[in-house]
Design an enzyme around this catalytic site. Sequence first.
Site, PDB file in Angstrom:
ATOM      1  CB  ALA A 161      -0.960  -0.011   1.183  1.00  0.00           C
ATOM      2  CB  ALA A 163       0.073   5.482  -3.650  1.00  0.00           C
ATOM      3  N   PRO A 164       1.332   7.645  -1.594  1.00  0.00           N
ATOM      4  CG  PRO A 164       1.417   9.939  -1.050  1.00  0.00           C
ATOM      5  CD  PRO A 164       0.963   8.588  -0.525  1.00  0.00           C
ATOM      6  N   GLY A 165       4.078   7.507  -1.876  1.00  0.00           N
ATOM      7  CA  GLY A 165       5.505   7.258  -2.042  1.00  0.00           C
ATOM      8  C   GLY A 165       6.419   7.943  -1.041  1.00  0.00           C
ATOM      9  CE  LYS A 223       4.100   5.877   6.273  1.00  0.00           C
ATOM     10  NZ  LYS A 223       3.006   6.518   5.478  1.00  0.00           N
ATOM     11  CG  ASP A 251      -5.570  -6.798  -3.206  1.00  0.00           C
ATOM     12  OD1 ASP A 251      -4.837  -7.038  -2.214  1.00  0.00           O
ATOM     13  OD2 ASP A 251      -6.782  -6.570  -3.117  1.00  0.00           O
ATOM     14  CG  ASP A 267       0.924   3.693   5.896  1.00  0.00           C
ATOM     15  OD1 ASP A 267       0.019   3.632   6.743  1.00  0.00           O
ATOM     16  OD2 ASP A 267       1.292   4.769   5.389  1.00  0.00           O
ATOM     17  CB  CYS A 327      -2.838   7.704   9.628  1.00  0.00           C
ATOM     18  SG  CYS A 327      -3.901   7.478   8.205  1.00  0.00           S
TER      19      CYS A 327
END
Lengths: 322, 193
Positions: free
Chosen positions: A130, A132-134, A136, A181, A198, A251
């Site tokens: 998971a 995006a947006p990049g 991490k 996925d 994440d 989060c």
Amino acid sequence: MLDEVSYTDVYDLGNKLGYLPYMIQRFVELIGEKETIELLKFNEKKLKTVIRLNNLKAQFSEIEFLLLQKKIVFKRIREIPEAREIVHSPISIGATIEYLNGYYMVQGKNSMFPPLILDPKPHEIIGDFAAAPGGKTTHIAQLMKNKGKIISIERSKRRCTALYSNIIRMGVQNTIVINTDARDIVKSKIKFDKILLDAPCSGSGVIINDPSRKTSKKEEDLARYSKLQTELLDTAIQTLKEGGTIVYCTCSLEPEENELVIDRVLKDNDIKLVDILFSFERGVTKFANYSFSPELKKAVRLYPHKTNGEGFFIAKMVKESG
Amino acid sequence: MVKTETLFIKASREEEQIVVSFLLKEFGTKVMEIMNDKSIFIKQRGVKEVYIVNEELKDTIEFIRNSSLDLTKNIFLAGYPIGTIHEKQFQLEVTGGFYFKKYMEKRIIVKTQQFLYGKDIVVANVKEYTLPFKKGNWLAVYGKGKKDSELFYGVGKALVGSNELSSAPPNTVIIKGYKNRPFDLGWYLRFEK
């Protein structure tokens, strides 16, 4: 304005600020009335802009020099050597030539902790599920000095575009982005040294960035997220080498998306939690009718009002050998 | 699973030759230092996008291709994109300029940032250039900040030679800007929108 008024009734404050009542009830159960008031007030503020300097492109001192030339005032953040909090900027920080050259990434301060806790090494193969947006992925690449391999997985093709753009802008060259996925990755038989998951979540820790979350998720949605998160974490564990490390984060502040997910996978897999050495609040072991393993105290909770950043839950686990 | 029509495969010998010939012609033989331990891959989705892939990633791509679920069809990016092949010609893009900028010795330094908005570079915008260039040469475009700091802006093909600059009218276009094509770094912002 909120500071000028003394709210004794947290539910009254929650109502005035537009929260669904169940959210306030849960916050109170989790952190008590006094802290819930602090959290709600904090969520009405604006987070300080934070950037991550990218030493894949230039040395920190050179980037600082270029920022100072533009009269951008910044300060260091104690626990994160690559982070700078923007104190004042006469120009838009996301549209400078230095930004376009990938010298820094505009990124939430607390979102830098999961890669630091993962502690990737240059020779390893890392999975970013998971992705995006990049923020991490590119941080992991920076920590790996652009060596080794990162497999970044993102289900949404639209979000892959942002991931692509950030990866090339930041000069990352050790990454494969797969648009699928994360649950499909088991069939590819890739085994990772370390994985960052994440997980998609209800986002109750980032209301400061997205006030629509005050009303956009119902209590029933939490169970749906919890199920997906458990599936993703189970998949991630299956693709981890023995002795490998996985960092799970969301989060969200909801225990169903955090401690409950970890509690389930601890029971069903040969993994154990390991201590996170940053001094944040610890994971909870009781919430509502739930009782979780005492090991969950090794996980951490980053409350927005206590960390001056986005809310996060982070757990670090190691897969035990056969 | 998300459906895509993309192919991500190692470049054919012909495709490799097209790319390598371009690099040697524009950047000289030194450029092969950076290419020695790399492979050229092609992502085909209508156009042929060219990627530079290191040995480790190459092995992983092959491993994925040979597994029970071939996810190579779903590869969105691997390594670093440098340009495209169109009608048997390699087209350098801003990412390629970035990748090879060390070898792009013909540089033009501009006074304004308008190239970053997809606009042309005209004679009046030019502060200096590093080496003489001819019409058709690829140039790296830089901006000059205070205290001589230089920042990469992008790449472009010269429409006139450097020997014409002193006599050309100030509005003569040297490098054409493109709002919807990736030759300048401002493209990142336009691309995300």
